[in-house]
Design an enzyme around this catalytic site. Structure first.
Site, PDB file in Angstrom:
ATOM      1  N   SER A  25      -5.355  12.882  -2.257  1.00 33.36           N
ATOM      2  CA  SER A  25      -4.145  12.319  -1.651  1.00 33.36           C
ATOM      3  C   SER A  25      -4.532  11.222  -0.671  1.00 33.36           C
ATOM      4  CB  SER A  25      -3.385  13.388  -0.876  1.00 33.36           C
ATOM      5  OG  SER A  25      -3.066  14.472  -1.693  1.00 33.36           O
ATOM      6  N   CYS A  39       3.866   4.639  -2.711  1.00 36.50           N
ATOM      7  CA  CYS A  39       2.683   4.375  -1.882  1.00 36.50           C
ATOM      8  C   CYS A  39       2.797   3.223  -0.895  1.00 36.50           C
ATOM      9  CB  CYS A  39       1.483   4.130  -2.785  1.00 36.50           C
ATOM     10  SG  CYS A  39       0.913   5.639  -3.562  1.00 36.50           S
ATOM     11  N   THR A  63       2.030  13.471   0.467  1.00 39.84           N
ATOM     12  CA  THR A  63       1.917  13.264   1.907  1.00 39.84           C
ATOM     13  C   THR A  63       3.023  12.306   2.324  1.00 39.84           C
ATOM     14  OG1 THR A  63       0.320  11.529   1.374  1.00 39.84           O
ATOM     15  CG2 THR A  63      -0.565  13.645   2.096  1.00 39.84           C
ATOM     16  N   ASN A  75      -3.794  -0.751  -0.424  1.00 40.02           N
ATOM     17  CA  ASN A  75      -2.350  -0.793  -0.647  1.00 40.02           C
ATOM     18  C   ASN A  75      -1.671  -1.778   0.295  1.00 40.02           C
ATOM     19  OD1 ASN A  75      -2.134   0.814  -2.857  1.00 40.02           O
ATOM     20  ND2 ASN A  75      -1.708   2.702  -1.734  1.00 40.02           N
ATOM     21  N   ALA A  76      -2.143  -1.843   1.539  1.00 41.93           N
ATOM     22  CA  ALA A  76      -1.536  -2.780   2.493  1.00 41.93           C
ATOM     23  C   ALA A  76      -1.745  -4.224   2.027  1.00 41.93           C
ATOM     24  CB  ALA A  76      -2.131  -2.572   3.884  1.00 41.93           C
TER      25      ALA A  76
HETATM   26  C1  UDX Z   1       0.996  12.209  -3.973  1.00 39.53           C
HETATM   27  C2  UDX Z   1       1.129  11.250  -2.807  1.00 39.53           C
HETATM   28  O1  UDX Z   1       2.371  10.587  -2.903  1.00 39.53           O
HETATM   29  C3  UDX Z   1       0.044  10.229  -2.778  1.00 39.53           C
HETATM   30  O2  UDX Z   1       0.050   9.511  -1.592  1.00 39.53           O
HETATM   31  C4  UDX Z   1      -1.256  10.889  -2.864  1.00 39.53           C
HETATM   32  O3  UDX Z   1      -2.258   9.910  -2.973  1.00 39.53           O
HETATM   33  C5  UDX Z   1      -1.317  11.897  -3.981  1.00 39.53           C
HETATM   34  O4  UDX Z   1      -0.236  12.791  -3.942  1.00 39.53           O
HETATM   35  P1  UDX Z   1       1.911  12.055  -6.399  1.00 39.53           P
HETATM   36  O5  UDX Z   1       0.938  12.752  -7.283  1.00 39.53           O
HETATM   37  O6  UDX Z   1       2.598  10.840  -6.933  1.00 39.53           O
HETATM   38  O7  UDX Z   1       1.177  11.469  -5.144  1.00 39.53           O
HETATM   39  O8  UDX Z   1       2.925  13.099  -5.754  1.00 39.53           O
HETATM   40  P2  UDX Z   1       3.854  14.125  -6.478  1.00 39.53           P
HETATM   41  O9  UDX Z   1       4.200  13.634  -7.842  1.00 39.53           O
HETATM   42  O10 UDX Z   1       4.926  14.467  -5.496  1.00 39.53           O
HETATM   43  O11 UDX Z   1       2.913  15.406  -6.703  1.00 39.53           O
HETATM   44  C6  UDX Z   1       2.494  16.292  -5.731  1.00 39.53           C
HETATM   45  C7  UDX Z   1       2.577  17.713  -6.295  1.00 39.53           C
HETATM   46  O12 UDX Z   1       1.997  18.616  -5.371  1.00 39.53           O
HETATM   47  C8  UDX Z   1       3.986  18.218  -6.578  1.00 39.53           C
HETATM   48  O13 UDX Z   1       4.112  18.560  -7.921  1.00 39.53           O
HETATM   49  C9  UDX Z   1       4.138  19.425  -5.651  1.00 39.53           C
HETATM   50  O14 UDX Z   1       4.902  20.462  -6.216  1.00 39.53           O
HETATM   51  C10 UDX Z   1       2.716  19.841  -5.442  1.00 39.53           C
HETATM   52  N1  UDX Z   1       2.487  20.606  -4.213  1.00 39.53           N
HETATM   53  C11 UDX Z   1       2.864  20.123  -3.014  1.00 39.53           C
HETATM   54  C12 UDX Z   1       1.826  21.835  -4.274  1.00 39.53           C
HETATM   55  O15 UDX Z   1       1.484  22.305  -5.348  1.00 39.53           O
HETATM   56  N2  UDX Z   1       1.576  22.515  -3.127  1.00 39.53           N
HETATM   57  C13 UDX Z   1       1.960  22.068  -1.907  1.00 39.53           C
HETATM   58  O16 UDX Z   1       1.725  22.719  -0.889  1.00 39.53           O
HETATM   59  C14 UDX Z   1       2.642  20.821  -1.857  1.00 39.53           C
HETATM   60  C1  UDX Z   2       0.038   1.077  -6.099  1.00 38.13           C
HETATM   61  C2  UDX Z   2      -1.376   0.499  -6.156  1.00 38.13           C
HETATM   62  O1  UDX Z   2      -1.380  -0.648  -7.025  1.00 38.13           O
HETATM   63  C3  UDX Z   2      -2.353   1.553  -6.640  1.00 38.13           C
HETATM   64  O2  UDX Z   2      -3.676   1.044  -6.600  1.00 38.13           O
HETATM   65  C4  UDX Z   2      -2.252   2.759  -5.741  1.00 38.13           C
HETATM   66  O3  UDX Z   2      -3.103   3.791  -6.199  1.00 38.13           O
HETATM   67  C5  UDX Z   2      -0.827   3.281  -5.677  1.00 38.13           C
HETATM   68  O4  UDX Z   2       0.060   2.227  -5.276  1.00 38.13           O
HETATM   69  P1  UDX Z   2       1.924   1.586  -7.892  1.00 38.13           P
HETATM   70  O5  UDX Z   2       2.800   1.830  -6.710  1.00 38.13           O
HETATM   71  O6  UDX Z   2       1.884   2.590  -8.987  1.00 38.13           O
HETATM   72  O7  UDX Z   2       0.423   1.404  -7.421  1.00 38.13           O
HETATM   73  O8  UDX Z   2       2.370   0.209  -8.560  1.00 38.13           O
HETATM   74  P2  UDX Z   2       2.058  -1.330  -8.335  1.00 38.13           P
HETATM   75  O9  UDX Z   2       1.771  -1.921  -9.651  1.00 38.13           O
HETATM   76  O10 UDX Z   2       1.080  -1.577  -7.275  1.00 38.13           O
HETATM   77  O11 UDX Z   2       3.487  -1.900  -7.887  1.00 38.13           O
HETATM   78  C6  UDX Z   2       4.089  -1.552  -6.673  1.00 38.13           C
HETATM   79  C7  UDX Z   2       5.405  -2.271  -6.522  1.00 38.13           C
HETATM   80  O12 UDX Z   2       5.213  -3.673  -6.289  1.00 38.13           O
HETATM   81  C8  UDX Z   2       6.322  -2.179  -7.743  1.00 38.13           C
HETATM   82  O13 UDX Z   2       7.656  -1.985  -7.340  1.00 38.13           O
HETATM   83  C9  UDX Z   2       6.145  -3.524  -8.396  1.00 38.13           C
HETATM   84  O14 UDX Z   2       7.250  -3.885  -9.180  1.00 38.13           O
HETATM   85  C10 UDX Z   2       5.987  -4.423  -7.194  1.00 38.13           C
HETATM   86  N1  UDX Z   2       5.274  -5.680  -7.481  1.00 38.13           N
HETATM   87  C11 UDX Z   2       3.979  -5.634  -7.890  1.00 38.13           C
HETATM   88  C12 UDX Z   2       5.925  -6.892  -7.328  1.00 38.13           C
HETATM   89  O15 UDX Z   2       7.100  -6.951  -6.959  1.00 38.13           O
HETATM   90  N2  UDX Z   2       5.230  -8.049  -7.592  1.00 38.13           N
HETATM   91  C13 UDX Z   2       3.937  -8.046  -7.984  1.00 38.13           C
HETATM   92  O16 UDX Z   2       3.365  -9.132  -8.192  1.00 38.13           O
HETATM   93  C14 UDX Z   2       3.288  -6.802  -8.150  1.00 38.13           C
END
Ligand code: UDX
Ligand code: UDX
Length: 461
Positions: free
Chosen positions: A132, A273, A93, A221-222
Site C-alpha cells: 500500500s 491515488c 489507505t 504520483n505527485a
Molecule cells: C489500495 C490503496 O488505495 C492504495 O493506495 C494502495 O497502494 C494499495 O491499496 P486498492 O487495491 O486499489 O489500493 O484498494 P482496494 O481496491 O480498496 O482494495 C483493498 C482491499 O483490502 C479491499 O478489498 C478490502 O476489503 C481489503 N481490506 C481492507 C482487508 O482485507 N482488510 C482490512 O483491514 C482492510
Molecule cells: C496512477 C499512477 O500512474 C500509477 O503509477 C500508480 O501506481 C497509481 O496511480 P492510475 O491512477 O491507475 O495510476 O492512472 P493514471 O494513468 O496515472 O491516470 C490518472 C488520472 O489522470 C486519470 O484520471 C487519467 O485520465 C488522468 N490523466 C492521465 C490525464 O488527464 N491526462 C494525462 O495525460 C494522463
C-alpha cells in the site's frame, strides 16, 4: 530465505492483479490472497473467470491459469498469515475523514489492524512487505507494533510500492519500468528481489532504504499529477488565446527533456491515488513546518478541482445559462478508460455540479453499471439537494443515453466512443446539439460537419 509461500492482505486493484502475476510467473510459490470482504473473495473465486471483481485487460486469463494451482483467494486471513513466509499488506489507505489531518492525511487504521493481526498470528519469522502507498516512516510504526505485540518472532519490513496504472495493470506488472524495494536487511531484500527476478531483469530492480522507497511512491504520483494539472492550467490559457492545447502538448513533448507522456489535457485527473497521495505529501510537509512545500503541491489538487468545475460551468454557460430540466448525456463514468474503477472520477464532480443546476443526467459507461453510479453520487456533496433518484438515469445503450438530450459530455476516453454513429446520435438530439469533449478524443472537424456545436478542452472551437 527462499520464499515458497506468500500471503497478500487485500484483494483490491493492487493486491489482486499483483498476486495474479506473481503466481503466474512463479509456479513454485504458493500465493494466497486474503480479504475481509466476502463478496469480493467470492467474485475472485467465481467459476467463470470473466466475473472476477476487477476488470483489467488480460487479467482474467492470468487468474484462470494460476487459480487453484498456486493462486488462492480466501477470507481465512489468519490461516493465510500463519502459512506464509512473506506477507504483503495491500489494504486501502484512504484520506482521513475525521479528526486530526481530516481531508489530507492517510488513514492508517487498516494498516495498523493488519500489523496487529500479523503479530498475533505469526509463530515463525516473517517478512512483511508494504505494498500500500504509505506516508514516509510508516514502516517504523508497523515494525514497532510487530515487535511489541508479537510472539517473540523476528519481523523484517520491506517497502515495495506498486507503480501499476489501472487499465494497463497486467502490462505494467509484466514489463515494469522498475521495481522498487526499500529495506534495511540485505537478506530480506534479496528474498523479494529473487521473486521479481523470475521475470524482471535485475538491472530494473532498484533497492533503497525504507524511507526513500516510501517517499518515491508519493513523489512519482505527485509528479505525474502535476504534469496533468500543468497542461490543464495551460488548456485554459489556450481557450482564451486561440492556441490549441494538443498542439502545444505535442510541441513541448517532443523536447526529450520534457517527454510526451502525461500531457493530455482533460476534464481533470481522477483515480484512487493522485489526489490522496498529494494530500498526503502536503500533510507530511505541513507536519514538518514546510509550509511553502505544502502549498506548492496543494496547488496541483486545487488546479484539478478548478478544471472539473470549469468544465461543468462551461456546459451551463453554453446552454444559455440554464440546464434545468435538460437531459445531459454522460459518455463515460470510470476515471479513465479500460477500467471499471470510478474512485475520484471527474465524472462524479461534474455530475454533482450539473445536478445542483437541476439537470437530468443520463449516464452510459461500457464497464460501470447503475449500482456503482448511484453509490458514487450518494456519497457526493450535494446528494440531498439534487434528487439523484429522479434526476439520474443510467443506460446500457449509448444511443438511448444520448437520445433526446440537449448536450453530450465525454468524461472518459473509451475508444468505442470514437466509432459511434455520430450522425444517428445527432439526429436523435435536441437542436442545437452540443458536445463537450472532456477528453479530446473526438474529431472536431467531423463533428462540426455533422452539425454539432462542438467544444473540447483547451482549444477555442
Ligand atoms: C489500495 C490503496 O488505495 C492504495 O493506495 C494502495 O497502494 C494499495 O491499496 P486498492 O487495491 O486499489 O489500493 O484498494 P482496494 O481496491 O480498496 O482494495 C483493498 C482491499 O483490502 C479491499 O478489498 C478490502 O476489503 C481489503 N481490506 C481492507 C482487508 O482485507 N482488510 C482490512 O483491514 C482492510
Ligand atoms: C496512477 C499512477 O500512474 C500509477 O503509477 C500508480 O501506481 C497509481 O496511480 P492510475 O491512477 O491507475 O495510476 O492512472 P493514471 O494513468 O496515472 O491516470 C490518472 C488520472 O489522470 C486519470 O484520471 C487519467 O485520465 C488522468 N490523466 C492521465 C490525464 O488527464 N491526462 C494525462 O495525460 C494522463
Amino acid at each position: 530465505m527462499k520464499i515458497t509461500s506468500i500471503c497478500c492482505i487485500g484483494a483490491g486493484y493492487v493486491g489482486g492483479p499483483t498476486m495474479a502475476i506473481i503466481a503466474q510467473k512463479c509456479p513454485h510459490i504458493k500465493v494466497t490472497v486474503v480479504d475481509l470482504n466476502e463478496e469480493r473473495i467470492a467474485a475472485w473465486n467465481d467459476p467463470d473467470v470473466n466475473n472476477i471483481p476487477i476488470f483489467e485487460p488480460g487479467l482474467s486469463d492470468m487468474v484462470g491459469e494460476a487459480r487453484g494451482r498456486n493462486l488462492f483467494f480466501t477470507t481465512e486471513v489468519e490461516k493465510g498469515i500463519d502459512e506464509a513466509q512473506m506477507i504483503f499488506i495491500s489494504v486501502n489507505t484512504p484520506t482521513k475523514t475525521y479528526g486530526l489531518g481530516k481531508g489530507m492525511a492517510a488513514d492508517l487504521k487498516y494498516i495498523e489492524l493488519c500489523a496487529r493481526q500479523i503479530a498475533s498470528v505469526a509463530k515463525d519469522n516473517k517478512i512483511v512487505v508494504e505494498k500500500s502507498t504509505l506516508p514516509v516512516r510508516t514502516a517504523e510504526a508497523v515494525k514497532n507494533i510487530l515487535d511489541n505485540t508479537g510472539n517473540g518472532v523476528q519481523f523484517q519490513i520491506l517497502s515495495n510500492p506498486e507503480f501499476l496504472a489501472e487499465g494497463t495493470a497486467v502490462e505494467d506488472l509484466l514489463n515494469p519500468d522498475r521495481v522498487l524495494i526499500g529495506g534495511n536487511d540485505a537478506q530480506a531484500i534479496e528474498s523479494l528481489v529473487e521473486i521479481y527476478a523470475n521475470w524482471v531483469s535485475r538491472d530494473k530492480i532498484l533497492t533503497t532504504n525504507l524511507w526513500s522507497s516510501e517517499l518515491s511512491k508519493l513523489t512519482a504520483n505527485a509528479f505525474l499529477a502535476q504534469r496533468v494539472s500543468s497542461i490543464n492550467a495551460l488548456s485554459e490559457v489556450c481557450e482564451k488565446t486561440g492556441a490549441d492545447v494538443n498542439e502545444v502538448a505535442r510541441a513541448i513533448g517532443m523536447d526529450s527533456r520534457i517527454g510526451s507522456k502525461f500531457l493530455k489535457a482533460s476534464v481533470g485527473f481522477g483515480g484512487s491515488c493522485f489526489q490522496k497521495d498529494i494530500l498526503n505529501l502536503v500533510y507530511i510537509a505541513k507536519s514538518y513546518g514546510l509550509d511553502e512545500v505544502a502549498d506548492y503541491w496543494e496547488q496541483v489538487v486545487i488546479m484539478n478541482d478548478h478544471q472539473k468545475r470549469r468544465f461543468a460551468h462551461k456546459i451551463v454557460q453554453t446552454l444559455y445559462n440554464t440546464v434545468s430540466g435538460k437531459k445531459i448525456a454522460f459518455l463515460g463514468w470510470a476515471f479513465k478508460k479500460d477500467t471499471n474503477d470510478t474512485r475520484e472520477s471527474a465524472a462524479i464532480d461534474v455530475a454533482d455540479y450539473l445536478l445542483l443546476e437541476q439537470a437530468k443526467v443520463a449516464v452510459f459507461d461500457p464497464k460501470v453499471g447503475e449500482k456503482q453510479v448511484r453509490y458514487d453520487l450518494a456519497y457526493s456533496a450535494t446528494n440531498e439537494l439534487s434528487n439523484i433518484d429522479k434526476n439520474v438515469t443510467v443506460y446500457q445503450d449509448p444511443y438511448e443515453a444520448c437520445k433526446g438530450s440537449h448536450a453530450i459530455a465525454v468524461l472518459t476516453e473509451w475508444d468505442e466512443f470514437k466509432n459511434y454513429d455520430w450522425k444517428r446520435i445527432f439526429d436523435s438530439m435536441h437542436k442545437p446539439a452540443f458536445v463537450f469533449d472532456g477528453r479530446n478524443i473526438l474529431d472536431a472537424k467531423k463533428m462540426k460537419e455533422i452539425g454539432f456545436v462542438f467544444s473540447s478542452v483547451g482549444s477555442a472551437y
